[in-house]
Design an enzyme around this catalytic site. Structure first.
Site, short mmCIF file in Angstrom:
data_model
loop_
_atom_site.label_atom_id
_atom_site.label_comp_id
_atom_site.label_asym_id
_atom_site.label_seq_id
_atom_site.Cartn_x
_atom_site.Cartn_y
_atom_site.Cartn_z
N LYS A 1 0.88 -1.18 0.00
CA LYS A 1 0.00 0.00 0.00
C LYS A 1 0.91 1.22 0.00
O LYS A 1 1.41 1.64 1.04
CB LYS A 1 -0.88 -0.01 1.26
CG LYS A 1 -2.21 0.70 1.11
CD LYS A 1 -2.13 2.15 0.70
CE LYS A 1 -1.83 3.08 1.85
NZ LYS A 1 -1.58 4.49 1.39
N GLU B 1 9.36 1.69 11.22
CA GLU B 1 10.40 2.71 10.98
C GLU B 1 9.69 4.05 11.01
O GLU B 1 8.90 4.36 10.12
CB GLU B 1 11.05 2.49 9.61
CG GLU B 1 11.65 1.11 9.40
CD GLU B 1 12.90 0.85 10.21
OE1 GLU B 1 13.30 1.73 11.00
OE2 GLU B 1 13.45 -0.25 10.07
N CYS C 1 13.87 10.93 6.82
CA CYS C 1 13.66 10.52 8.21
C CYS C 1 14.92 10.71 9.05
O CYS C 1 14.84 11.03 10.22
CB CYS C 1 13.19 9.07 8.28
SG CYS C 1 14.30 7.93 7.45
N GLU D 1 9.17 16.98 14.65
CA GLU D 1 9.68 16.68 13.31
C GLU D 1 8.99 17.59 12.29
O GLU D 1 7.76 17.60 12.20
CB GLU D 1 9.39 15.21 12.96
CG GLU D 1 10.01 14.82 11.63
CD GLU D 1 9.69 13.39 11.21
OE1 GLU D 1 8.54 12.96 11.36
OE2 GLU D 1 10.60 12.70 10.72
P1 NAD Z 1 2.31 8.70 7.25
O1 NAD Z 1 2.44 8.02 8.55
O2 NAD Z 1 1.34 9.81 7.10
O3 NAD Z 1 1.94 7.67 6.09
C1 NAD Z 1 2.73 6.54 5.81
C2 NAD Z 1 1.87 5.47 5.17
O4 NAD Z 1 0.91 5.02 6.12
C3 NAD Z 1 1.07 5.96 3.96
O5 NAD Z 1 1.03 4.93 2.98
C4 NAD Z 1 -0.31 6.18 4.55
O6 NAD Z 1 -1.35 6.07 3.59
C5 NAD Z 1 -0.39 5.05 5.55
N1 NAD Z 1 -1.36 5.25 6.64
C6 NAD Z 1 -1.78 6.41 7.18
N2 NAD Z 1 -2.68 6.17 8.16
C7 NAD Z 1 -2.82 4.83 8.24
C8 NAD Z 1 -3.61 3.96 9.08
N3 NAD Z 1 -4.43 4.45 10.00
N4 NAD Z 1 -3.49 2.63 8.90
C9 NAD Z 1 -2.65 2.13 7.98
N5 NAD Z 1 -1.91 2.89 7.16
C10 NAD Z 1 -1.97 4.23 7.29
O7 NAD Z 1 3.78 9.18 6.89
P2 NAD Z 1 4.23 10.07 5.65
O8 NAD Z 1 3.81 11.48 5.94
O9 NAD Z 1 3.82 9.40 4.39
O10 NAD Z 1 5.82 9.94 5.74
C11 NAD Z 1 6.64 10.78 6.48
C12 NAD Z 1 7.02 10.15 7.80
O11 NAD Z 1 7.71 8.92 7.58
C13 NAD Z 1 7.98 10.99 8.61
O12 NAD Z 1 7.59 10.98 9.96
C14 NAD Z 1 9.32 10.28 8.44
O13 NAD Z 1 10.26 10.49 9.45
C15 NAD Z 1 8.88 8.86 8.38
N6 NAD Z 1 9.89 8.04 7.75
C16 NAD Z 1 10.61 7.18 8.53
C17 NAD Z 1 11.61 6.39 7.97
C18 NAD Z 1 12.41 5.45 8.80
O14 NAD Z 1 13.02 4.56 8.23
N7 NAD Z 1 12.43 5.58 10.11
C19 NAD Z 1 11.87 6.49 6.59
C20 NAD Z 1 11.12 7.37 5.84
C21 NAD Z 1 10.12 8.14 6.42
#
Ligand code: NAD
Length: 498
Positions: free
Chosen positions: A184, A259, A293, A391
């Site tokens: 997804k 992550e 991230c 963040e």
């Molecule tokens: P997000 O949490 O908004 O979304 C990530 C994914 O989760 C998307 O595909 C979204 O559709 C899905 N999602 C959202 N709500 C959900 C739910 N209730 N149930 C299941 N899936 C759901 O994050 P984002 O804004 O897309 O990405 C940015 C974030 O990701 C930042 O906080 C960044 O630090 C983090 N990040 C972490 C790493 C790591 O390896 N630690 C790497 C890249 C990004």
């Protein structure tokens, strides 16, 4: 604005890919996908719901229960993975132009990410044939060995920053170990993910092994997390989303890899190579538009070099080239989406009330539309400031002075996050002691984020749970069944003896 920034042959609609076929949502629903430079809709994507997830999981389960993939020899699976890597490499320019257009990432950085995606497949293709498992002998009594088995349908949920590369990071090990998957991808950036299906078909991945459902997190993502036939969820995204997923997966006792977010410190001591530290900390927070991230978004600087550092850093930040994502000379492009732009800009405004603005602070000159934020630097940021604690995930950095090693450590550890830390010093003892004490899953000494794929990847505190990377990813995507063989007398007291 020139039109050569728009890639040729953009799809006018993006579908799901289920059981070897491109399909729309069962209810026909779609969502709009925006170009971050104009914020105009350039295509639509199928908006998956529970019914679509049910269909994808059923296909993946069938491919797992009845198909050849989980039972194939590691070498056979490895060959398919190497072919995937070859195909990704051969399409790197197309991948990069689509990724850059859809996400706003500068094209040169998107190209690097496409190559890293190929490397992820190659790495796990090699690892799976080299995999050895434990065998233990108790002489004359027992042999114990480990049967390593794929688990089933893995649910992979990914964010919009470097989307294709982060998808490869999960797809590589999940497939190498013989699982089947439902991916997804993030709803802001569905374009590059739509290329996986063609790549996998051409590489010979059996039908039903890879399935993709587009859609919103609270619909498609939520249904995947709550599906009883999906025993594993690998999630990368915000810490808050991670908490929701953790709770939703709890009734099913799923395997979870998380992550999450970061607010990583870069600590610069007075004895560091100042030019190298400035170059690296500029790149560390402004590369990938700051949507990274592991960004070093808090820079802690020893007071004796603080003024010089801030002056030089701000001057260099002002020279960072903001531009159209497709332009190879661009260093910072457009943020992914207007909602994210508003969030980052709100932090810029908060920062102005909390600290001293020394570079940026709004839209860059000449970019009146689109999601452009000038590289922004705040100095004298206090540890209780929101821009120190939260963040931002954009080209915004907080600089704070410190006096002693103890102060530096306290400041470094003074957030809820613990993903990465970067330490700049030429004092060997200090470097290793600091690395040992800093609350971070990954530490770089006198270096930017350059990662060997064999090393563990993961965060502590609110930055994540579990580790992937190298054989740790293999551990996450497999069960390790212990088999115990008796070689001697049956080893138990006899109950109810006659
Ligand atoms: P997000 O949490 O908004 O979304 C990530 C994914 O989760 C998307 O595909 C979204 O559709 C899905 N999602 C959202 N709500 C959900 C739910 N209730 N149930 C299941 N899936 C759901 O994050 P984002 O804004 O897309 O990405 C940015 C974030 O990701 C930042 O906080 C960044 O630090 C983090 N990040 C972490 C790493 C790591 O390896 N630690 C790497 C890249 C990004």
């Amino acid at each position: 604005m020139t039109d050569n920034r728009i890639p040729a042959d953009l799809p006018d609609h993006i579908q799901h890919y289920i059981d070897g076929e491109f399909v729309d949502s069962i209810d026909g629903d779609t969502f709009d996908v925006l170009d971050p430079v104009t914020n105009e809709n350039y295509t639509t994507a199928a908006a998956g719901k529970k019914a679509d997830i049910d269909r994808a999981v059923a296909a993946a389960k069938r491919a797992f229960d009845e198909g050849p993939w989980p039972k194939m020899l590691p070498r056979e699976r490895s060959r398919v993975l190497h072919r995937i890597a070859d195909l990704v490499e051969s399409r790197d320019k197309r991948l990069a132009e689509l990724e850059s257009y859809d996400s706003g990432l500068p094209i040169t950085q998107a190209l690097g990410q496409a190559r890293r995606a190929a490397e992820n497949f190659r790495f796990f293709a090699d690892l799976i044939v080299a995999q050895a498992d434990d065998t233990f002998k108790v002489p004359g009594r027992q042999i114990n060995y480990v049967n390593r088995k794929p688990i089933g349908v893995a649910g992979l949920i990914t964010p919009w920053n470097t989307p294709f590369m982060l998808e490869s990071w999960k797809l590589g090990p999940a497939l190498a170990t013989g699982n089947t998957v439902v991916l997804k991808p993030a709803e802001f950036t569905p374009l590059s993910a739509s290329l996986w299906a063609g790549i996998f078909e051409e590489a010979g991945l059996p039908k039903g092994v890879f399935n993709l459902v587009n859609g919103l997190g609270e619909d498609a993502g939520d249904a995947l997390v709550k599906h009883p036939d999906v025993p594993l969820i690998s999630f990368t995204g915000e810490s808050r989303t991670g908490q929701i997923i953790f709770a939703n997966a709890a009734p099913y006792l799923k395997g979870l890899s998380m992550e999450l977010g970061g607010k990583s410190p870069a600590v610069v001591f007075a004895d560091a190579d100042l030019d190298a530290a400035i170059n690296a900390t500029i790149f560390g927070v402004f590369s990938l538009n700051g949507e990274r991230c592991t960004a070093g978004s808090r820079i802690l600087v020893e007071r004796s070099i603080y003024d010089e550092f801030v002056e030089k850093y701000a001057a260099q930040a002002k020279r960072v080239k903001v531009g159209f994502p497709h332009d190879p000379s661009t260093e910072v492009g457009a943020l992914v989406h207007p909602e994210h732009y508003d969030k980052v800009m709100s932090y810029v405004e908060i920062g102005k009330t909390e600290a001293r603005l020394v570079a940026g602070g709004g839209r860059p000159d000449g970019f009146e539309t689109g999601n452009y934020v000038a590289p922004t630097v705040f100095a004298d940021v206090s540890p209780d400031a929101r821009i120190f604690q939260e963040e931002i995930f954009g080209p915004v950095v907080a600089i704070t002075p410190f006096d002693t090693d103890e102060d530096a450590l306290e400041l470094a550890n003074n957030t809820r996050y613990g993903l990465a830390a970067y330490i700049w010093t030429n004092d060997l003892k200090r470097a290793h002691n600091f690395a040992g004490n800093v609350e971070a899953g990954m530490v770089w000494l006198n270096s930017n984020n350059v990662r060997d794929l064999r090393t563990p990847f993961g965060g502590v505190k609110a930055s994540g749970l579990g580790h992937e990377g190298g054989y740790r990813s293999i551990d996450f995507y497999t069960d390790q069944q212990a088999v115990h063989i008796n070689l001697g007398e049956v080893h138990n007291p006899v109950f109810g003896k006659q």
